[in-house]
Write a protein that holds these residues in place. Structure first.
Motif, short mmCIF file in Angstrom:
data_model
loop_
_atom_site.label_atom_id
_atom_site.label_comp_id
_atom_site.label_asym_id
_atom_site.label_seq_id
_atom_site.Cartn_x
_atom_site.Cartn_y
_atom_site.Cartn_z
N TYR A 27 0.81 -1.22 0.00
CA TYR A 27 0.00 0.00 0.00
C TYR A 27 0.85 1.27 0.00
O TYR A 27 0.32 2.37 0.08
CB TYR A 27 -0.94 0.01 1.21
N TRP A 34 2.21 6.55 1.65
CA TRP A 34 1.00 5.86 1.24
C TRP A 34 0.67 6.23 -0.20
O TRP A 34 0.83 7.38 -0.60
CB TRP A 34 -0.15 6.22 2.16
N LEU A 35 0.19 5.26 -0.97
CA LEU A 35 -0.19 5.53 -2.35
C LEU A 35 -1.39 6.46 -2.41
O LEU A 35 -1.54 7.24 -3.35
CB LEU A 35 -0.47 4.22 -3.10
N SER A 36 -2.24 6.40 -1.40
CA SER A 36 -3.37 7.32 -1.23
C SER A 36 -3.89 7.13 0.19
O SER A 36 -3.49 6.19 0.88
CB SER A 36 -4.48 7.02 -2.24
N HIS A 39 -5.41 3.81 0.55
CA HIS A 39 -4.45 2.73 0.75
C HIS A 39 -4.03 2.62 2.21
O HIS A 39 -3.83 1.52 2.72
CB HIS A 39 -3.22 2.94 -0.15
N GLU A 40 -3.90 3.75 2.87
CA GLU A 40 -3.57 3.73 4.30
C GLU A 40 -4.69 3.04 5.09
O GLU A 40 -4.43 2.22 5.97
CB GLU A 40 -3.34 5.14 4.83
N LEU A 42 -6.80 0.82 3.87
CA LEU A 42 -6.77 -0.60 3.52
C LEU A 42 -5.68 -1.34 4.28
O LEU A 42 -5.89 -2.47 4.75
CB LEU A 42 -6.57 -0.77 2.02
#
Length: 78
Positions: A27, A34-36, A39-40, A42
Motif C-alpha cells: 500500500y 502511502w499511495l493514497s 491505501h492507508e 486498507l
C-alpha cells in the motif's frame, strides 16, 4: 565488541513486525509514503483483521514504523 543498538523493546510487536511489514508494504511507494489515503485505510484494515488483538494505537504505531523502515530502504528480518 560493538554495542547493541537494539531499539525494539516490545516483544509482542516485534514478533509480528515482519509479517505486518509485508502486509502493509504493497500500500506504499518505495519511499514509505502511502499511495493514497484509501491505501492507508486498507493497510490498517488488513492489519486489524490479521492481528485483532492490536489496539488502534498499536496499529498506528506499527504502520508508522513500517513507513519509516520502508523510507530508510531497509527490510526487516526475523
Amino acid at each position: 565488541m560493538a554495542e547493541s543498538r537494539e531499539q525494539r523493546v516490545d516483544d509482542a510487536l516485534r514478533s509480528i513486525f515482519v509479517e505486518a511489514f509485508n502486509l502493509a508494504s504493497p500500500y506504499m511507494d518505495g519511499q514509505g509514503q502511502w499511495l493514497s489515503q484509501a491505501h492507508e485505510c486498507l493497510a490498517n484494515d488488513a492489519l486489524a483483521k490479521r492481528f485483532p488483538s492490536l489496539t488502534d494505537m498499536r496499529l498506528m504505531a506499527v504502520l508508522a514504523t513500517v513507513s519509516g523502515v520502508r523510507a530508510s530502504g531497509r527490510v526487516p528480518v526475523d
